[in-house]
Design an enzyme around this catalytic site. Structure first.
Site, PDB file in Angstrom:
ATOM      1  CB  SER A  10      -0.838   0.004   1.239  1.00 23.89           C
ATOM      2  OG  SER A  10      -1.484   1.277   1.340  1.00 23.89           O
ATOM      3  CG  HIS A  35      -3.813  -1.841  -1.503  1.00 22.99           C
ATOM      4  ND1 HIS A  35      -4.943  -2.379  -1.906  1.00 22.99           N
ATOM      5  CD2 HIS A  35      -4.359  -0.988  -0.529  1.00 22.99           C
ATOM      6  CE1 HIS A  35      -6.161  -2.329  -1.069  1.00 22.99           C
ATOM      7  NE2 HIS A  35      -5.582  -1.339  -0.177  1.00 22.99           N
ATOM      8  CG  ASP A  37      -5.056   2.248   0.938  1.00 22.40           C
ATOM      9  OD1 ASP A  37      -5.957   1.605   0.866  1.00 22.40           O
ATOM     10  OD2 ASP A  37      -3.911   1.951   1.205  1.00 22.40           O
ATOM     11  CG  MET A  39      -8.264   6.804   2.393  1.00 22.17           C
ATOM     12  SD  MET A  39      -7.516   6.995   4.014  1.00 22.17           S
ATOM     13  CE  MET A  39      -6.458   5.432   4.055  1.00 22.17           C
ATOM     14  CG  HIS A  68      -8.893  -0.081  -0.299  1.00 29.52           C
ATOM     15  ND1 HIS A  68      -8.510  -0.241   1.070  1.00 29.52           N
ATOM     16  CD2 HIS A  68     -10.593  -0.291  -0.117  1.00 29.52           C
ATOM     17  CE1 HIS A  68      -9.609  -0.234   1.915  1.00 29.52           C
ATOM     18  NE2 HIS A  68     -10.667  -0.261   1.265  1.00 29.52           N
ATOM     19  CG  MET A  70     -11.181   2.980   2.147  1.00 32.39           C
ATOM     20  SD  MET A  70      -9.586   3.035   2.931  1.00 32.39           S
ATOM     21  CE  MET A  70      -8.690   3.292   1.691  1.00 32.39           C
ATOM     22  CG  MET A 139     -11.319  -2.836   5.174  1.00 31.96           C
ATOM     23  SD  MET A 139      -9.993  -2.524   4.336  1.00 31.96           S
ATOM     24  CE  MET A 139      -9.024  -1.578   5.688  1.00 31.96           C
ATOM     25  CG  ASP A 175      -6.014  -2.908   3.326  1.00 30.68           C
ATOM     26  OD1 ASP A 175      -5.006  -2.630   3.799  1.00 30.68           O
ATOM     27  OD2 ASP A 175      -6.508  -2.227   2.575  1.00 30.68           O
TER      28      ASP A 175
END
Ligand code: 5SP
Ligand code: FE2
Length: 224
Positions: A10, A35, A37, A39, A68, A70, A139, A175
């Site tokens: 990540s 990966h 992330d 957000m 991913h 979020m 998660m 994760d």
């Protein structure tokens, strides 16, 4: 179906001032996937980056971009992330409002579709979308930050999801808090994709990344 063990660093834990080089270095060090992330400061209490940053990273590697999301709602941004070069688009079941529609949109964009579950969300949330899935992201910490402790009761949840998946060719990703000590636990329960941020990027060099990836891969393979 048995998928290979994949290590997905990540970049949340990478040096953001030189992200392209970090991506190149961690792939040279043996990473299977990258990966990403994303957000939004709304679904999770933190903000990271969006499709423009991902697009700028795309030229640094051909490795699979595992995105991913979020963000809530995700639907209006899916096309932008697909065009930015993501290969897998994972939305949260909790992000809503229409999980099935989000997955159909990802498929229509020609991308692999994933669903992520927060620690408190039961695996039953997957029941009616299983046949639309390429990946399930469990998660193992509450989303929003790197460097948190693995929530050990998630081992049981991974096991239940593995049983639900049966023969379907769905990858099971974990994760949060993944490190040499937890790698064998999660693969023993049925996971095959291991995301790790702080356990990989702490070293700051290709050699350190290679050692950190191997330190996770070895117990992950043994734990199966
Ligand atoms: O999605 C997230 C956090 O919300 C993760 O991908 C973290 O970036 C993992 O970090 P570590 O727990 O491995 O430090
Ligand atoms: Fe993540």
């Amino acid at each position: 179906m048995t998928h290979p063990i994949r290590i997905a660093p990540s970049i949340l834990a990478a040096n953001f001032s030189k992200l392209g080089q970090e991506v190149r270095d961690v792939v040279d060090a043996g990473a299977d996937w990258i990966h990403l992330d994303v957000m939004d400061g709304h679904f999770v209490p933190n903000i990271t980056f969006g499709p423009d940053v991902i697009k700028s990273l795309r030229s640094y590697t051909d490795a699979t971009f595992d995105c991913h999301l979020m963000i809530a709602p995700a639907d209006s941004f899916l096309e932008a992330f697909a065009k930015a070069g993501c290969d897998i688009l994972t939305v949260h079941a909790e992000a809503g409002p229409h999980l099935h529609r989000s997955l159909q949109t990802v498929k229509a964009l020609g991308k692999k579709a994933g669903v992520s579950l927060n620690p408190a969300t039961p695996e039953s949330a997957l029941e009616y979308v299983l046949d639309s899935l390429d990946l399930i992201l469990v998660m193992t910490v509450n989303p929003g930050f790197g460097g948190q402790k693995f929530i050990s009761v998630m081992e049981e949840k991974i096991r239940r999801i593995k049983a639900m998946v049966g023969d379907r060719p769905i990858e099971i990703e974990v994760d949060g808090g993944i490190a040499p000590e937890t790698a064998g636990v999660v693969t023993g329960a049925g996971a095959n994709v291991l995301v790790a941020g702080s356990a990989i990027f702490k070293g700051g060099s290709v050699e350190a990344y290679r050692a950190a990836i191997e330190a996770i891969r070895t117990p992950a393979e043994k734990g199966r």
